[in-house]
Write an enzyme that holds these catalytic residues in place. Structure first.
Site, PDB file in Angstrom:
ATOM      1  N   ASN A  30       0.868  -1.193   0.000  1.00  0.00           N
ATOM      2  CA  ASN A  30       0.000   0.000   0.000  1.00  0.00           C
ATOM      3  C   ASN A  30       0.897   1.233   0.000  1.00  0.00           C
ATOM      4  O   ASN A  30       2.100   1.143   0.272  1.00  0.00           O
ATOM      5  CB  ASN A  30      -0.965  -0.005   1.189  1.00  0.00           C
ATOM      6  CG  ASN A  30      -0.262  -0.178   2.510  1.00  0.00           C
ATOM      7  OD1 ASN A  30       0.508   0.692   2.924  1.00  0.00           O
ATOM      8  ND2 ASN A  30      -0.476  -1.301   3.174  1.00  0.00           N
ATOM      9  N   ASP A  40       1.463  -9.057   1.033  1.00  0.00           N
ATOM     10  CA  ASP A  40       2.261  -8.127   1.850  1.00  0.00           C
ATOM     11  C   ASP A  40       2.531  -8.747   3.233  1.00  0.00           C
ATOM     12  O   ASP A  40       3.689  -8.806   3.697  1.00  0.00           O
ATOM     13  CB  ASP A  40       1.459  -6.815   1.989  1.00  0.00           C
ATOM     14  CG  ASP A  40       2.292  -5.626   2.403  1.00  0.00           C
ATOM     15  OD1 ASP A  40       3.491  -5.804   2.669  1.00  0.00           O
ATOM     16  OD2 ASP A  40       1.732  -4.517   2.476  1.00  0.00           O
ATOM     17  N   SER A 125      -3.038  -6.089  -6.926  1.00  0.00           N
ATOM     18  CA  SER A 125      -4.382  -5.457  -6.875  1.00  0.00           C
ATOM     19  C   SER A 125      -5.566  -6.421  -6.944  1.00  0.00           C
ATOM     20  O   SER A 125      -6.709  -5.977  -6.835  1.00  0.00           O
ATOM     21  CB  SER A 125      -4.564  -4.386  -7.976  1.00  0.00           C
ATOM     22  OG  SER A 125      -3.811  -3.232  -7.673  1.00  0.00           O
ATOM     23  N   GLY A 127      -6.440  -8.835  -4.887  1.00  0.00           N
ATOM     24  CA  GLY A 127      -6.957  -9.329  -3.616  1.00  0.00           C
ATOM     25  C   GLY A 127      -7.815  -8.255  -2.964  1.00  0.00           C
ATOM     26  O   GLY A 127      -8.883  -7.886  -3.462  1.00  0.00           O
ATOM     27  N   VAL A 128      -7.294  -7.702  -1.861  1.00  0.00           N
ATOM     28  CA  VAL A 128      -7.992  -6.655  -1.103  1.00  0.00           C
ATOM     29  C   VAL A 128      -8.399  -5.482  -2.001  1.00  0.00           C
ATOM     30  O   VAL A 128      -9.460  -4.883  -1.802  1.00  0.00           O
ATOM     31  CB  VAL A 128      -7.061  -6.138   0.027  1.00  0.00           C
ATOM     32  CG1 VAL A 128      -7.681  -4.969   0.759  1.00  0.00           C
ATOM     33  CG2 VAL A 128      -6.729  -7.252   0.991  1.00  0.00           C
TER      34      VAL A 128
HETATM   35  N1  AR6 Z   1       2.107 -15.627  -2.849  1.00  0.00           N
HETATM   36  C1  AR6 Z   1       1.566 -15.216  -4.017  1.00  0.00           C
HETATM   37  N2  AR6 Z   1       0.374 -14.576  -4.104  1.00  0.00           N
HETATM   38  C2  AR6 Z   1      -0.292 -14.355  -2.935  1.00  0.00           C
HETATM   39  C3  AR6 Z   1       0.220 -14.731  -1.673  1.00  0.00           C
HETATM   40  C4  AR6 Z   1       1.479 -15.400  -1.652  1.00  0.00           C
HETATM   41  N3  AR6 Z   1       2.044 -15.805  -0.512  1.00  0.00           N
HETATM   42  N4  AR6 Z   1      -0.682 -14.369  -0.714  1.00  0.00           N
HETATM   43  C5  AR6 Z   1      -1.713 -13.769  -1.356  1.00  0.00           C
HETATM   44  N5  AR6 Z   1      -1.491 -13.769  -2.696  1.00  0.00           N
HETATM   45  P1  AR6 Z   1      -3.401  -8.786  -1.986  1.00  0.00           P
HETATM   46  P2  AR6 Z   1      -3.747  -6.200  -3.332  1.00  0.00           P
HETATM   47  C6  AR6 Z   1      -2.316 -13.246  -3.803  1.00  0.00           C
HETATM   48  O1  AR6 Z   1      -4.677  -8.613  -1.243  1.00  0.00           O
HETATM   49  O2  AR6 Z   1      -5.057  -6.611  -3.886  1.00  0.00           O
HETATM   50  C7  AR6 Z   1      -2.464  -5.620   1.622  1.00  0.00           C
HETATM   51  O3  AR6 Z   1      -3.077  -5.500   2.880  1.00  0.00           O
HETATM   52  C8  AR6 Z   1      -3.774 -13.006  -3.537  1.00  0.00           C
HETATM   53  O4  AR6 Z   1      -4.487 -14.229  -3.638  1.00  0.00           O
HETATM   54  O5  AR6 Z   1      -2.223  -9.341  -1.270  1.00  0.00           O
HETATM   55  O6  AR6 Z   1      -2.756  -5.517  -4.238  1.00  0.00           O
HETATM   56  C9  AR6 Z   1      -1.520  -4.483   1.329  1.00  0.00           C
HETATM   57  O7  AR6 Z   1      -0.908  -4.006   2.485  1.00  0.00           O
HETATM   58  C10 AR6 Z   1      -4.124 -12.059  -4.661  1.00  0.00           C
HETATM   59  O8  AR6 Z   1      -4.371 -12.775  -5.862  1.00  0.00           O
HETATM   60  O9  AR6 Z   1      -2.916  -7.396  -2.656  1.00  0.00           O
HETATM   61  C11 AR6 Z   1      -2.405  -3.464   0.691  1.00  0.00           C
HETATM   62  O10 AR6 Z   1      -3.031  -2.668   1.665  1.00  0.00           O
HETATM   63  C12 AR6 Z   1      -2.841 -11.254  -4.872  1.00  0.00           C
HETATM   64  O11 AR6 Z   1      -1.830 -11.964  -4.136  1.00  0.00           O
HETATM   65  C13 AR6 Z   1      -3.423  -4.288  -0.036  1.00  0.00           C
HETATM   66  O12 AR6 Z   1      -3.475  -5.540   0.624  1.00  0.00           O
HETATM   67  C14 AR6 Z   1      -2.909  -9.823  -4.379  1.00  0.00           C
HETATM   68  O13 AR6 Z   1      -3.731  -9.724  -3.229  1.00  0.00           O
HETATM   69  C15 AR6 Z   1      -3.034  -4.538  -1.466  1.00  0.00           C
HETATM   70  O14 AR6 Z   1      -4.071  -5.233  -2.110  1.00  0.00           O
END
Ligand code: AR6
Length: 180
Positions: A30, A40, A125, A127-128
């Site tokens: 973020n 993250d 982007s 996920g959350v």
């Molecule tokens: N390895 C690979 N991919 C993963 C892993 C892992 N260990 N864990 C989760 N994913 P997100 P965003 C995938 O939510 O949408 C955080 O709180 C997950 O399934 O991690 O960019 C940050 O601090 C999804 O497909 O990131 C920010 O505040 C992808 O990674 C916010 O979330 C991204 O999901 C960023 O949100």
């Protein structure tokens, strides 16, 4: 799934990004670089407190959306973590595509500047931040393919997709962008 682009290899795998043996792994951070859940959280947990200590020291102002900064990888097998900030999805008319593509390009550019031959990206982007995974797949792969075609580096770029749904979406998008 793999594709060759001149001297570069682009590959999609299903797995955990914290386990990747590459020069740089990319974090979906973020803009405050404050840590969080998802990838993250996994990276900070697996890499230890040194990563956050360094980003706090080097980037107290954080990192704007669409850009990326570099830090140590702590105890992870990679040499560096590149903290890229993707956009929150707000319906698709708020410049999300340009910001997502910019986050990937900044990550790749930092990898080049720091002599990384291999880099692994998560699905930033999706996920959350709520970016629809099919669109993210097309938009991110397009940005990476354009960069590799233009710069002929890094040698190896890997997308590490966490589940079968994301892996399938990225495979379909790659097949469409670079049919065999
Ligand atoms: N390895 C690979 N991919 C993963 C892993 C892992 N260990 N864990 C989760 N994913 P997100 P965003 C995938 O939510 O949408 C955080 O709180 C997950 O399934 O991690 O960019 C940050 O601090 C999804 O497909 O990131 C920010 O505040 C992808 O990674 C916010 O979330 C991204 O999901 C960023 O949100």
């Amino acid at each position: 799934m793999r594709r060759n682009l001149a001297e570069c290899l682009l590959e999609l795998v299903q797995g955990d990004i914290t386990r990747q043996q590459v020069d740089a792994i990319v974090n979906a951070a973020n803009s405050r670089l404050a840590g969080g859940g998802g990838v993250d959280g996994a990276i900070h947990q697996a890499g230890g407190p040194e990563i956050m200590a360094e980003t706090n020291r080097l980037y107290p102002q954080g990192c704007p959306t669409g850009q990326a900064v570099i830090s140590t990888a702590g105890t992870l097998p990679a040499r560096y973590v590149l903290h890229a900030v993707g956009p929150m999805w707000k319906g698709g008319r708020q410049g999300e595509r340009a910001l997502l593509q910019s986050a990937y390009r900044h990550g790749l550019q930092l990898a080049l500047e720091n002599e990384c031959a291999s880099i692994a990206f998560p699905a930033i982007s999706t996920g959350v931040y709520g970016y629809p995974v099919d669109r993210a797949a097309t938009d991110s792969l397009e940005a990476v393919i354009d960069f590799l075609r233009e710069r002929h580096a890094p040698q190896r770029t890997r997308f590490v997709l966490f589940g079968p749904g994301a892996y399938g979406a990225y495979c379909r998008a790659l097949q469409e962008l670079l049919p065999e």
